[in-house]
Scaffold this active site. Structure first.
Site, PDB file in Angstrom:
ATOM      1  N   HIS A  68       0.957  -1.192   0.083  1.00 54.58           N
ATOM      2  CA  HIS A  68      -0.064   0.159  -0.019  1.00 54.58           C
ATOM      3  C   HIS A  68       0.858   1.087   0.014  1.00 54.58           C
ATOM      4  O   HIS A  68       2.182   1.232   0.014  1.00 54.58           O
ATOM      5  CB  HIS A  68      -0.984   0.004   1.073  1.00 54.58           C
ATOM      6  CG  HIS A  68      -0.198   0.045   2.598  1.00 54.58           C
ATOM      7  ND1 HIS A  68       0.329  -0.981   3.128  1.00 54.58           N
ATOM      8  CD2 HIS A  68      -0.272   1.141   3.522  1.00 54.58           C
ATOM      9  CE1 HIS A  68       0.695  -0.722   4.080  1.00 54.58           C
ATOM     10  NE2 HIS A  68       0.374   0.465   4.535  1.00 54.58           N
ATOM     11  N   HIS A  70       1.411   3.783   1.968  1.00 54.83           N
ATOM     12  CA  HIS A  70       2.134   4.561   3.174  1.00 54.83           C
ATOM     13  C   HIS A  70       3.785   4.377   3.004  1.00 54.83           C
ATOM     14  O   HIS A  70       4.108   3.214   2.531  1.00 54.83           O
ATOM     15  CB  HIS A  70       1.679   3.757   4.525  1.00 54.83           C
ATOM     16  CG  HIS A  70       0.415   4.211   5.030  1.00 54.83           C
ATOM     17  ND1 HIS A  70      -0.405   3.395   5.792  1.00 54.83           N
ATOM     18  CD2 HIS A  70      -0.329   5.217   4.747  1.00 54.83           C
ATOM     19  CE1 HIS A  70      -1.487   4.038   5.939  1.00 54.83           C
ATOM     20  NE2 HIS A  70      -1.365   5.219   5.545  1.00 54.83           N
ATOM     21  N   ASP A  72       6.050   4.025   5.023  1.00 51.97           N
ATOM     22  CA  ASP A  72       7.011   2.911   5.646  1.00 51.97           C
ATOM     23  C   ASP A  72       6.903   1.870   4.766  1.00 51.97           C
ATOM     24  O   ASP A  72       7.320   0.561   5.250  1.00 51.97           O
ATOM     25  CB  ASP A  72       6.432   2.798   7.084  1.00 51.97           C
ATOM     26  CG  ASP A  72       5.074   2.482   7.277  1.00 51.97           C
ATOM     27  OD1 ASP A  72       4.321   2.837   6.515  1.00 51.97           O
ATOM     28  OD2 ASP A  72       4.851   1.795   8.266  1.00 51.97           O
ATOM     29  N   HIS A  73       5.907   1.799   3.715  1.00 48.31           N
ATOM     30  CA  HIS A  73       6.147   0.616   2.800  1.00 48.31           C
ATOM     31  C   HIS A  73       6.351   0.770   1.361  1.00 48.31           C
ATOM     32  O   HIS A  73       6.615  -0.099   0.390  1.00 48.31           O
ATOM     33  CB  HIS A  73       4.632   0.073   2.949  1.00 48.31           C
ATOM     34  CG  HIS A  73       4.115  -0.614   4.261  1.00 48.31           C
ATOM     35  ND1 HIS A  73       4.045  -1.755   4.399  1.00 48.31           N
ATOM     36  CD2 HIS A  73       3.498   0.041   5.309  1.00 48.31           C
ATOM     37  CE1 HIS A  73       3.763  -2.069   5.552  1.00 48.31           C
ATOM     38  NE2 HIS A  73       3.588  -0.870   6.136  1.00 48.31           N
ATOM     39  N   HIS A 157      -7.234  -1.419   5.526  1.00 49.72           N
ATOM     40  CA  HIS A 157      -6.321  -0.398   6.001  1.00 49.72           C
ATOM     41  C   HIS A 157      -6.472   0.676   5.587  1.00 49.72           C
ATOM     42  O   HIS A 157      -6.854   1.637   5.982  1.00 49.72           O
ATOM     43  CB  HIS A 157      -4.852  -1.236   5.511  1.00 49.72           C
ATOM     44  CG  HIS A 157      -3.741  -0.276   6.246  1.00 49.72           C
ATOM     45  ND1 HIS A 157      -3.632  -0.308   7.722  1.00 49.72           N
ATOM     46  CD2 HIS A 157      -2.768   0.297   5.902  1.00 49.72           C
ATOM     47  CE1 HIS A 157      -2.727   0.613   7.871  1.00 49.72           C
ATOM     48  NE2 HIS A 157      -2.068   0.967   6.832  1.00 49.72           N
ATOM     49  N   ASP A 178      -0.222  -4.049   5.846  1.00 52.22           N
ATOM     50  CA  ASP A 178      -1.037  -3.716   6.914  1.00 52.22           C
ATOM     51  C   ASP A 178      -2.408  -4.066   6.455  1.00 52.22           C
ATOM     52  O   ASP A 178      -2.852  -3.799   5.327  1.00 52.22           O
ATOM     53  CB  ASP A 178      -0.865  -2.065   7.161  1.00 52.22           C
ATOM     54  CG  ASP A 178       0.552  -1.686   7.683  1.00 52.22           C
ATOM     55  OD1 ASP A 178       1.316  -2.771   7.785  1.00 52.22           O
ATOM     56  OD2 ASP A 178       0.731  -0.736   7.743  1.00 52.22           O
ATOM     57  N   GLU A 203       1.451  -8.445   9.498  1.00 51.08           N
ATOM     58  CA  GLU A 203       2.001  -7.286  10.391  1.00 51.08           C
ATOM     59  C   GLU A 203       1.475  -7.767  11.958  1.00 51.08           C
ATOM     60  O   GLU A 203       0.580  -8.480  12.155  1.00 51.08           O
ATOM     61  CB  GLU A 203       1.324  -6.201   9.823  1.00 51.08           C
ATOM     62  CG  GLU A 203      -0.127  -6.081   9.927  1.00 51.08           C
ATOM     63  CD  GLU A 203      -0.786  -4.892  10.704  1.00 51.08           C
ATOM     64  OE1 GLU A 203      -0.139  -4.199  11.310  1.00 51.08           O
ATOM     65  OE2 GLU A 203      -1.739  -4.461  10.183  1.00 51.08           O
ATOM     66  N   HIS A 414       6.592  -6.077  11.432  1.00 52.89           N
ATOM     67  CA  HIS A 414       5.814  -5.051  11.554  1.00 52.89           C
ATOM     68  C   HIS A 414       5.389  -4.985  13.053  1.00 52.89           C
ATOM     69  O   HIS A 414       4.123  -4.650  13.335  1.00 52.89           O
ATOM     70  CB  HIS A 414       4.898  -4.732  10.616  1.00 52.89           C
ATOM     71  CG  HIS A 414       4.438  -3.306  10.210  1.00 52.89           C
ATOM     72  ND1 HIS A 414       3.581  -2.811  11.159  1.00 52.89           N
ATOM     73  CD2 HIS A 414       4.602  -2.495   9.207  1.00 52.89           C
ATOM     74  CE1 HIS A 414       3.380  -1.539  10.768  1.00 52.89           C
ATOM     75  NE2 HIS A 414       3.997  -1.534   9.640  1.00 52.89           N
TER      76      HIS A 414
END
Lengths: 608, 650
Positions: A68, A70, A72-73, A157, A178, A203, A414
């Protein structure tokens, strides 16, 4: 024994810079390529030198999959593809593909333009990186190459978030990214079928939390906002532009509608308008209700929520403002906060997690005097509220997903190590499966035991199924016999007869004959006839034939009678059988001998 | 494997495929051309229609004045229009496991199949197909329910009477099975059985068959289907298009290597070029408007209209028609436009100029649910009206026909290819308005399909019989038919075809334990074999082989008698043998085992070995060995094992 190896380069016993390497069936896949929010140095990105010390990653990776948008991904994606070097395919869903470059550009601007870093990826690199993206549809099976296939599942998410199944032959891994197991106002719940992967990589952000009902939290939130508005206060809600912001907007919008409230709601401009546009565009990724009603009313076309302008902050009277960023560490949300902090009628609601060092973190910890730049201090008089609206699965949700997918092994990423440890114990206890939680750079290895797919000749299969009957009988397992032919990567299972034909071999007949002497005064045909009738009465359930050429056949054992010229009462019985009947013959021979030497037989012989 | 053909209409197919114990219905198109035999249903009372004379048989024997009316020499049934359903007697519809829908035009008979037949299966369709299909059904139901007709004519269906009627009524087939429209309740119930699928998603049916929709490029959500098992593949090609006007191009490569390709839904206008027709459409429209006339475009609420609107958007500016109002009237107009925009954008993902927005924002296209209400007050002429139904038998279009038909200034432009425009216009004759026929059919033409088939190379092609000969009206055009080698297998309504399929293999999985225990031996370079003895487990159409369980240790039993009565079935039977026993090597082996006195005698086919000490004979031949040995079991087994050393076991 085939193995699947999983190595986190990021998100191993940690939250942030998700990047997990999977080796399965000779294929190497990178799952996510994120950045870490807590660092500003090299640790910000995953350590790609783990893959190779020098040079590009293309030849070491078969594909990269982004779960996705975000950061951090996906935050390290342009760095990985353009600066380290990777030219293979990058898979992500349509919404992720649309939104991801906007966030990356924003991230780049903050880092380069505001903080003045050099040696960072450029706008052009983001564009070049996005050219390598292959879009995924939900449930579509994408063949990366002849052996590797991937399939995306809905993860809840955020808009476009996906779980991915990676499959090579009969081995498979599912990576959740996530996910959220409870539907909310604008997104549905994650779902996966009973695909029984060898490893489920999940996660575990909320590994130890079981959250109270969302409804309560929402009611709480609305109550607080309402009270503040009623007494003429201003409410600040710091948010990140995509994700929870939309959820809270819908929540407030419907509340305003229902309660017929007049106080204005503002949304700070910038990313958000674009974000709402994407939500409208990717309406099929939202939940059922929104999709059903969008023709009459698009949920993301808000009636009460208007764009914010800087000057509005000084307007008198109550108002609600959504402002970015979410942790009050910079930008518009911080500016507004400074303006409103001195009035106890006002309120700030933090709807998500705040990293240490940010003002958000400080005020949540009860700090009432903040030191600002230029040695000034800020007295915080306004009310501070925290309410978790993060769309991650909690412990219950994770267990629910395991029940859905029925993995053979579990692997947690995660999340924080301590919490993982707890969940790991719970999983191993409840499901009796191994649960791994490798740290960054550590490899978890799982041996798989795949079945071997073989093409069975339909004749053989049908014959076997007909013989076996419609229902299996556990007491009498039927054994099937066939020949497996291995030729040029193909495995064919055929009957032995067909195998001979296909391999161009001739059959070699191995036969045995033995002679038994017998005293019997009858003529040869009569003796044979007597043997026939006796066998018939003794051996029930076997095919016994008396053939016109003067032989008796028991199954495939041939019996002939002859007598020597001198002594016609001394008969010679010729028994002949093939190698394939060897075992049966041994059984038969014993009964046969006991038959012809039985008293009954002798008596009959003498009587005549 | 069999194919049951329930519809003879080449573009509104309904076939049932029986394949590996599954029964799969491919599309369920509704043949609506039957409504052309009926009088139009006017929204407001039409004095002209109500004054039409009753039809009387020449000899006056039949009098069906309530049921049959005459207009301009043709006879029409005065009743609520009825549709010709897919054949329902050819096979038991309750046995159908799944229905695969390829596009929203090919699902209109769904409620007739899924309701009241005992159907308990699942319908598979893409999301745009479901949503737009629902709109088309809803529109049809609303058209019918808005003007309820008390009378239902049935007498004319009597075989004796039908025989006396003039054509085309006389030649109409299966009139007894014709049915009125379904209700909204039936539509909802039918559509609740739909399971959504995405392109290239693989759906397992009972573990035996896998089906997967492929983008077909014809309309929003339109798909072709692949139906396959591990060793067989059937491709079902329905309405497909290579034109680039649609967001998702046709997926051709996935159709490759199929054993059978069922080909339906080719263009109904093989000689009309869609682009040329669009041009003609625009120029006729402009001409009429400039002369002060109105333009009526009978159309479905989804489909070609999207292309027309897009084309017009570019055209009206250049043609200086900026002030002309465009109206789109349909009970589902609003939803249709919303869906077209949303789905189109999702598909392409880069939002270029949204079609609807620009036409509506510039106030050019206005949409209304019906001619009643807002429309009547806002309506001004000259204008362009898009409305249904293209058969001109029901819907708002009937009103406009009555309103504008008498003036030669007005023009009706036919764009939908489903109905003959002359037949459609028949009950409105005599007519003063101009008629223009620009059928737009973007589906594959014969040239494109031949190229496609050359590319994907199916072993066999099945198609409606119409495709195996040139059209009746152009019998010299041999290019307007399919010419293939081997020739395509034609079908017509009620055909049952045995598809030329030889299933020879099936997938079976050898469990790891058994796989590890196998001992392969090389027969020739690159070819190995191993004998397999295993227990077969079949569950949910999946087969696995696992090791033969070891017999449990026999507990020391007291009942030892009759042990030998039990035949040794559990023991593995001996394998087949192959190869030959070489004489010299065999003699040497015998010697090693202490058998030395061997007399060798040569025969025509081989040798006879006489073991003199034991009075035993061994006959060695190229394809057989015969051991004659009396009352000496140890020797016999030794000899047997020695012979076996030289042979391969299968």
């Amino acid at each position: 024994m085939p193995e699947i190896k999983v190595t986190p380069l990021g998100a191993g016993q940690d939250v942030g810079r998700s990047c997990i390497l999977v080796s399965i069936g000779g294929k190497n896949i990178m799952l996510d390529c994120g950045m870490h929010m807590g660092y500003n140095d090299d640790r910000r990105f995953p350590d790609f030198s783990y893959i190779t010390q020098n040079g590009r990653l293309t030849e070491f990776l078969d594909c990269v999959i982004i779960s996705h948008f975000h950061l951090d991904h996906c935050g390290a994606l342009p760095f990985m593809s353009e600066m380290v070097g990777y030219d293979g395919p990058i898979y992500m869903t349509h919404p992720t593909k649309a939104i991801c470059p906007i966030l990356l550009e924003d991230f780049r601007k903050i880092t380069v333009d505001k903080k003045g870093e050099t040696n960072f990826f450029t706008s052009q690199m983001i564009k070049d990186c996005m050219k390598k993206v292959v879009p995924l549809n939900l449930h579509q099976t994408v063949q990366v190459d002849d052996e590797l296939e991937i399939k995306a599942y809905y993860a809840g998410h955020v808009l476009g978030a996906a779980m991915v199944q990676i499959k090579v032959g009969s081995e498979s891994v599912v990576y959740t990214g996530d996910y959220n197991m409870t539907p909310d106002r604008h997104l549905g719940a994650a779902w996966i079928d009973k695909c029984r992967p060898d490893i489920l990589i999940s996660e575990s952000t909320y590994a130890t939390t079981i959250r109270d009902s969302k409804r309560c939290r929402e009611r709480d939130f609305l109550k607080k906002v309402h009270e503040s508005i009623e007494r003429g206060g201003k409410v600040l809600i710091p948010v990140f532009a995509l994700g929870r912001a939309q959820e809270l907007c819908i929540l407030l919008e419907t509340f305003w509608e229902r309660m017929n409230l007049k106080a204005p709601i503002y949304f700070s401009t910038g990313l958000t308008e674009k974000a709402n546009h994407y939500y409208k565009l990717f309406i099929t990724w939202t939940n059922q209700k929104i999709r059903k009603t969008f023709v009459q009313r698009n949920m993301f076309e808000f009636k009460h929520i208007k764009a914010f302008d800087r000057s509005y902050a000084d307007n008198p009277g109550p108002m609600v403002v959504f402002a970015t960023p979410g942790m009050l560490h910079a930008g518009q949300s911080l500016q507004i906060f400074k303006k409103w902090a001195g009035n106890e009628k006002n309120m700030v609601i933090m709807p998500g997690y705040c990293v240490q060092g940010t003002i958000g973190h400080k005020i949540l910890n009860g700090q009432r005097k903040l030191e600002m730049e230029g040695r000034s201090t800020l007295d915080v008089k306004l009310q501070v509220e925290y309410m978790s609206f993060s769309a991650h699965a909690d412990a219950k949700g994770i267990m629910q997903l395991i029940r859905m997918a029925e993995p053979r092994n579990m692997l947690l990423v995660h999340g924080e190590a301590v919490k993982m440890e707890f969940l790991k114990g719970k999983i191993e206890q409840e499901f009796s499966i191994d649960c791994h939680m490798p740290a960054n750079g550590e490899t978890a290895t799982v041996t798989t035991n795949p079945s071997v797919p073989v093409d069975i000749s339909l004749n053989l299969l049908k014959r076997e199924m007909a013989l076996g009957g419609p229902l299996p009988d556990p007491k009498k397992p039927r054994t099937m016999h066939g020949t497996l032919i291995m030729k040029e990567n193909s495995l064919k299972l055929v009957s032995s007869e067909q195998a001979l034909k296909e391999l161009g071999l001739n059959e070699h007949q191995l036969r045995f004959t033995c002679r038994v002497q017998l005293q019997d005064p009858h003529s040869d045909p009569d003796t044979l006839n007597r043997i026939y009738t006796h066998l018939k009465s003794v051996l029930k359930g076997y095919t016994i034939q008396h053939l016109p050429d003067g032989t008796v056949m028991v199954e495939s054992i041939v019996i002939k009678v002859s007598s020597s010229a001198e002594d016609t009462s001394t008969k010679v019985l010729l028994l002949s059988w093939s190698y394939q009947d060897d075992v049966f013959f041994c059984f038969f021979f014993v009964s046969f001998l006991s038959l012809i030497f039985s008293k009954q037989w002798l008596r009959d012989s003498i009587d005549s | 494997m069999k194919l049951y053909c329930l519809s003879g209409h080449p573009t509104l197919p309904c076939n049932v495929l029986k394949f590996k114990s599954t029964t799969i219905m491919l599309d369920c198109g509704l043949d609506t051309t039957s409504v052309l035999n009926f009088l139009p249903l006017p929204l407001v009372h039409s004095p002209r229609l109500s004054k039409l004379p009753s039809w009387v048989c020449k000899d006056g024997t039949i009098n069906l004045e309530k049921e049959l009316k005459e207009c301009a020499g043709r006879v029409f049934v005065d009743s609520q229009p009825e549709f010709c359903l897919p054949e329902r007697e050819l096979l038991d519809l309750s046995t159908i496991d799944v229905i695969l829908i390829s596009n929203y035009h090919c699902m209109m008979a769904l409620p007739y199949i899924t309701e009241h037949t005992g159907f308990t299966g699942t319908v598979y369709a893409t999301e745009p197909t479901l949503q737009i299909g629902r709109l088309l059904m809803e529109e049809l139901v609303k058209f019918m329910e808005r003007v309820p007709k008390a009378q239902s004519a049935t007498c004319w269906k009597n075989k004796e009477i039908q025989r006396m009627l003039p054509g085309p009524l006389k030649d109409a087939v299966d009139v007894w099975t014709w049915k009125r429209s379904y209700s909204m309740q039936e539509v909802n119930s039918a559509l609740s059985k739909v399971q959504l699928v995405g392109y290239s998603q693989k759906v397992e049916l009972f573990g035996a068959v896998q089906v997967s929709p492929l983008s077909s490029g014809y309309s929003l959500g339109s798909s072709n289907w692949i139906i396959q098992s591990h060793h067989e593949k059937v491709a079902y090609v329905s309405g497909s298009s290579l034109l680039t006007t649609h967001p998702q191009p046709m997926d051709q490569s996935s159709l490759k290597n199929s054993d059978v390709l069922i080909l339906t839904g080719l263009t109904q206008m093989p000689t009309a070029n869609p682009d040329g027709m669009l041009g003609e459409f625009c120029s006729n429209l402009a001409m009429t408007i400039r002369a002060g006339g109105n333009v009526l475009v009978p159309c479905y609420s989804s489909g070609v209209i999207y292309d027309l609107l897009e084309c017009l958007y570019q055209f009206i500016e250049s043609a200086n028609l900026g002030t002309t109002p465009f109206y789109f009237i349909s009970p589902v107009a609003n939803s249709s436009l919303e869906f077209s925009q949303i789905f189109a954008e999702i598909d392409i993902c880069h939002c270029t100029v949204p079609r609807k927005e620009t036409l509506i924002q510039t106030n050019k296209l206005k949409h209304y649910p019906s001619i009643h209400g807002d429309f009547s007050s806002e309506f001004r002429q000259p204008c362009v009206v898009f409305t249904g139904h293209p058969s001109l038998r029901f819907g708002d279009v009937v009103h406009f026909m009555e309103l504008w038909g008498k003036s030669g200034l007005n023009t009706i432009i036919f764009t939908e290819p489903d109905f003959s425009y002359l037949d459609a216009l028949a009950p409105y004759q005599p007519l003063a308005m101009k008629c223009v026929y620009c059928p737009i059919d973007t589906r594959l033409n014969f040239h494109q399909v031949s190229k496609l088939l050359k590319e994907v190379q199916p072993l066999h092609v099945v198609c409606p019989e119409q495709y195996t000969q040139p059209p009746l009206t152009q019998s010299h055009r041999s290019d307007l038919m399919l010419e293939l080698q081997p020739p395509p297998m034609p079908y017509r309504r009620c055909s049952v075809l045995n598809l030329p399929f030889r299933r020879r293999y099936e997938r079976v999985y050898i469990l790891p334990e058994l796989a590890n225990s196998l001992v392969p031996s090389e027969i020739k370079p690159g070819v190995s074999m191993a004998t397999v003895s295993a227990v077969l487990h079949s569950k949910d159409n999946k087969h696995t082989l696992q090791s033969v369980p070891k017999p449990p240790p026999v507990p020391p039993s007291k009942k030892r008698k009759r042990v030998m009565e039990e035949p040794p079935v559990v023991l593995a039977p001996k394998p087949l043998l192959s190869g030959a026993v070489p004489l010299e090597a065999f003699l040497a082996t015998l010697q090693k085992h202490g058998i030395t006195e061997v007399k060798v005698e040569e025969t025509a086919d081989g040798h006879i070995l006489h073991l003199q000490a034991d009075d035993t004979l061994i006959q060695l031949e190229e394809d057989g060995t015969h051991i004659v040995c009396d009352n000496n079991e140890p020797l016999r087994t030794t000899l047997r094992d020695l012979v076996l050393r030289f042979l391969q076991k299968l």
